[in-house]
Structures are given as structure tokens and as C-alpha cells.
Motif scaffolding. Sequence first.
Motif, PDB file in Angstrom:
ATOM      1  N   ILE A 163       0.855  -1.185   0.000  1.00 16.29           N
ATOM      2  CA  ILE A 163       0.000   0.000   0.000  1.00 16.29           C
ATOM      3  C   ILE A 163       0.886   1.228   0.000  1.00 16.29           C
ATOM      4  CG2 ILE A 163      -1.619   1.360   1.383  1.00 16.29           C
ATOM      5  CD1 ILE A 163      -2.922  -1.257   2.197  1.00 16.29           C
ATOM      6  N   ILE A 164       0.698   2.068  -0.998  1.00 18.79           N
ATOM      7  CA  ILE A 164       1.421   3.332  -1.079  1.00 18.79           C
ATOM      8  C   ILE A 164       0.569   4.371  -0.360  1.00 18.79           C
ATOM      9  CG2 ILE A 164       2.570   4.970  -2.612  1.00 18.79           C
ATOM     10  CD1 ILE A 164       3.581   2.031  -2.717  1.00 18.79           C
ATOM     11  N   VAL A 165       1.029   4.771   0.802  1.00 15.54           N
ATOM     12  CA  VAL A 165       0.192   5.554   1.711  1.00 15.54           C
ATOM     13  C   VAL A 165      -0.268   6.858   1.078  1.00 15.54           C
ATOM     14  CG1 VAL A 165       0.083   6.653   3.985  1.00 15.54           C
ATOM     15  CG2 VAL A 165       1.324   4.502   3.703  1.00 15.54           C
ATOM     16  N   ASP A 166       0.613   7.493   0.318  1.00 15.37           N
ATOM     17  CA  ASP A 166       0.259   8.789  -0.267  1.00 15.37           C
ATOM     18  C   ASP A 166      -0.178   8.673  -1.723  1.00 15.37           C
ATOM     19  OD1 ASP A 166       2.797   8.031  -0.982  1.00 15.37           O
ATOM     20  OD2 ASP A 166       3.741   9.961  -0.607  1.00 15.37           O
ATOM     21  N   ARG A 167      -0.534   7.476  -2.169  1.00 13.73           N
ATOM     22  CA  ARG A 167      -1.124   7.287  -3.495  1.00 13.73           C
ATOM     23  C   ARG A 167      -2.632   7.318  -3.349  1.00 13.73           C
ATOM     24  NH1 ARG A 167       1.642   2.659  -6.715  1.00 13.73           N
ATOM     25  NH2 ARG A 167       3.173   4.324  -7.047  1.00 13.73           N
ATOM     26  N   GLU A 168      -3.306   7.982  -4.237  1.00 13.33           N
ATOM     27  CA  GLU A 168      -4.735   8.274  -4.086  1.00 13.33           C
ATOM     28  C   GLU A 168      -5.550   7.025  -3.748  1.00 13.33           C
ATOM     29  OE1 GLU A 168      -8.375  10.498  -6.501  1.00 13.33           O
ATOM     30  OE2 GLU A 168      -6.473  10.117  -7.500  1.00 13.33           O
ATOM     31  N   ASN A 169      -6.249   7.103  -2.613  1.00 15.48           N
ATOM     32  CA  ASN A 169      -7.214   6.102  -2.131  1.00 15.48           C
ATOM     33  C   ASN A 169      -6.599   4.807  -1.617  1.00 15.48           C
ATOM     34  OD1 ASN A 169      -9.374   7.787  -2.741  1.00 15.48           O
ATOM     35  ND2 ASN A 169      -9.569   6.973  -4.815  1.00 15.48           N
ATOM     36  N   ASN A 170      -5.307   4.542  -1.880  1.00 18.90           N
ATOM     37  CA  ASN A 170      -4.718   3.273  -1.428  1.00 18.90           C
ATOM     38  C   ASN A 170      -4.918   3.059   0.063  1.00 18.90           C
ATOM     39  OD1 ASN A 170      -1.771   2.179  -3.260  1.00 18.90           O
ATOM     40  ND2 ASN A 170      -3.794   2.710  -4.021  1.00 18.90           N
ATOM     41  N   PHE A 171      -4.482   4.024   0.843  1.00 22.75           N
ATOM     42  CA  PHE A 171      -4.502   3.855   2.285  1.00 22.75           C
ATOM     43  C   PHE A 171      -5.917   3.919   2.835  1.00 22.75           C
ATOM     44  CE2 PHE A 171      -3.640   5.487   6.693  1.00 22.75           C
ATOM     45  CZ  PHE A 171      -3.036   4.332   7.154  1.00 22.75           C
ATOM     46  N   GLN A 172      -6.725   4.840   2.317  1.00 18.03           N
ATOM     47  CA  GLN A 172      -8.091   4.965   2.815  1.00 18.03           C
ATOM     48  C   GLN A 172      -8.900   3.714   2.532  1.00 18.03           C
ATOM     49  OE1 GLN A 172      -9.140   7.567   4.792  1.00 18.03           O
ATOM     50  NE2 GLN A 172     -10.778   6.087   5.158  1.00 18.03           N
ATOM     51  N   ASP A 173      -8.681   3.110   1.378  1.00 18.87           N
ATOM     52  CA  ASP A 173      -9.378   1.864   1.068  1.00 18.87           C
ATOM     53  C   ASP A 173      -8.992   0.767   2.064  1.00 18.87           C
ATOM     54  OD1 ASP A 173     -10.638   3.039  -1.054  1.00 18.87           O
ATOM     55  OD2 ASP A 173      -9.345   2.163  -2.595  1.00 18.87           O
ATOM     56  N   PHE A 174      -7.722   0.740   2.441  1.00 18.84           N
ATOM     57  CA  PHE A 174      -7.269  -0.235   3.433  1.00 18.84           C
ATOM     58  C   PHE A 174      -7.944   0.015   4.777  1.00 18.84           C
ATOM     59  CE2 PHE A 174      -4.328  -0.974   7.008  1.00 18.84           C
ATOM     60  CZ  PHE A 174      -4.301  -2.364   6.978  1.00 18.84           C
ATOM     61  N   ILE A 175      -7.958   1.275   5.212  1.00 19.70           N
ATOM     62  CA  ILE A 175      -8.590   1.616   6.494  1.00 19.70           C
ATOM     63  C   ILE A 175     -10.061   1.189   6.478  1.00 19.70           C
ATOM     64  CG2 ILE A 175      -9.262   3.496   8.036  1.00 19.70           C
ATOM     65  CD1 ILE A 175      -6.245   2.813   7.989  1.00 19.70           C
TER      66      ILE A 175
END
Length: 288
Positions: A163-175
Motif C-alpha cells: 500500500i502506497i500511503v500517499d497514493r490516491e485512495n490506497n490507504f483509505q481503502d485499506f482503512i
Amino acid sequence: MSKQNYLPSIDPSSIIWDKAIYEDNRLEYGSILLSLSKLMDEMETFTFLLSEELKEEMISNFPANLCEGLEGDLWAIVHQLYDFLSKIGSNDFTKNQDEDLESFPNQIKGHFNERTSSEVNYLLNYYHTDDTENKIYFSFEKLWNETNELVTKSKNDKKHSCIIVDRENNFQDFIDSYVPKFEHKEKHDISVYGNKEAWKNKDVENEFISQLSCLLDDGSKSPQEILDERYDKFFGNLSYYGYDTCNKVYVVFRISGAGTNIYHAHDEYDINVIPQEVKNHFGVFKYD
């Protein structure tokens, strides 16, 4: 899947910086700090797949001296990082060295010292040889390529979720994938047959199904609010505990299906079955 089932790791180069690259890319590293803060806010209760030795290397080799000119939120993140690394749980693992192991993008950086390089090799080798599917690697745009994968290669290639934390939506989708969500089951509807008085007078020969009192329109917090404010630890058959302050009763949230983040709930009228650490957390040790 709940967060207790994830085994996260952080790209060590996001914390152990190449000082020469930093000097030419201060803005990008400031962005990494901001994204690290977002990760730390959301994941401080996770247990990381991280050896104590690699954690020590991260703490010792984060270049705080390069950040001394930073102000406000960025400098506060430096302190947050040290606090985070000192407190996060680490899930140690069997360490095996594989000198032939390669990673793409390369995770053993030229500026790492020998101990850091060895510990990263151990981590990568564990990724490569362990078949657990819930390992997940976190990194940042500046340090990665266009994929969302970590590839390890020895005698064979293996791909791992990144997961690339600062790539759009990657991190939020994980959360969003592990945030528990409440869905009501009708068997826990408000009922004179499922309330506290009925529980006190229940027939031991028959199954008692408790109601969920916070469904009442009486000023109670919603079931989702109680779930959001739960004691954040699983017990027994995948259960969380919360406390309904309006109805003065503990609420049990049970997972509705394996591999989901959907929970149903009911009152628990037997205070004796509430785990002690839950009672310690909410400060409620007996019912009126």
C-alpha cells in the motif's frame, strides 16, 4: 478482515533516509512525514511484522538532525515518530538469511548500515518463504514504482501486497476494509422476552436471546457509535465489547461472517462474563 489479522510492515527507507537524496528533495520528504503521520494515527494499535533489532535501527538512524529546521506540524511528527516506534508491538519471526534474495523495488538501500541491511534481508526472506496471506507492506510514492506490489525473487518470484500511503485512495481503502460496521439481526430486537428482567427469570432449559437496548429511541448512542468506541481487542469467537452508557449495560459485538467486517450486537446482562480488562477500560465493574 479485522486489523488483528493483518501483519503490516513499513518500508525502512521511509524512516532511515538517504541524506544526499533528502537534501535535493526536501519537499518530497516533508510529504513522506505527513503521510507517515496519517499511517501512525490509524495504525498505532496494530502489531507490526518487525524485529526488535530493525525497530532499534529505525529509531537510531532516523535523521532527526536534518529535520531541526522544520516547524509546526512537521516537527511535531518527528516526535510522534519516535513515540510510535517505541510503543508499537512487534511480531518477531524466524530469521533466515538469503544472500541471493532480490526485491523489486530494491528494499536494501545503499545507505543502510550492515545491521539494517541484514535485518531487512531477514524480513524480505520471511515475506518470500512464509505463505501467510495477510502480510502487507507500506511505502510511499517517492520510494516506490508505479505498482502496488513488492516482488521478492530467489529461485522463484513472489508478489506481495503493498500500500502506497500517499497514493490516491490506497490507504483509505485499506482503512475502510477493517473498520467494523454494525448490521442489526432481528433476533436481537427490543423485546420483553430479551430484556434484563427476562434474563433474570430465564428458564435454564431454554435458550435466552438478549435484546439490543440501544435500539431504543431514548437518547442512547447508536450501535455504530458504541462499536466505534469499543474496547479495541478481540475476545473469544471474534467479539468486541462496548458499553452503553444510557442503558448501563455492556454490549457484545459478534462478527457476522468469517472474513467480513460486519458485526451484530446484543446486551450482555451477566457482568461476570465481561473480561476484566474491558471492565478496567470502561470503569464499570458491576450493574445496578
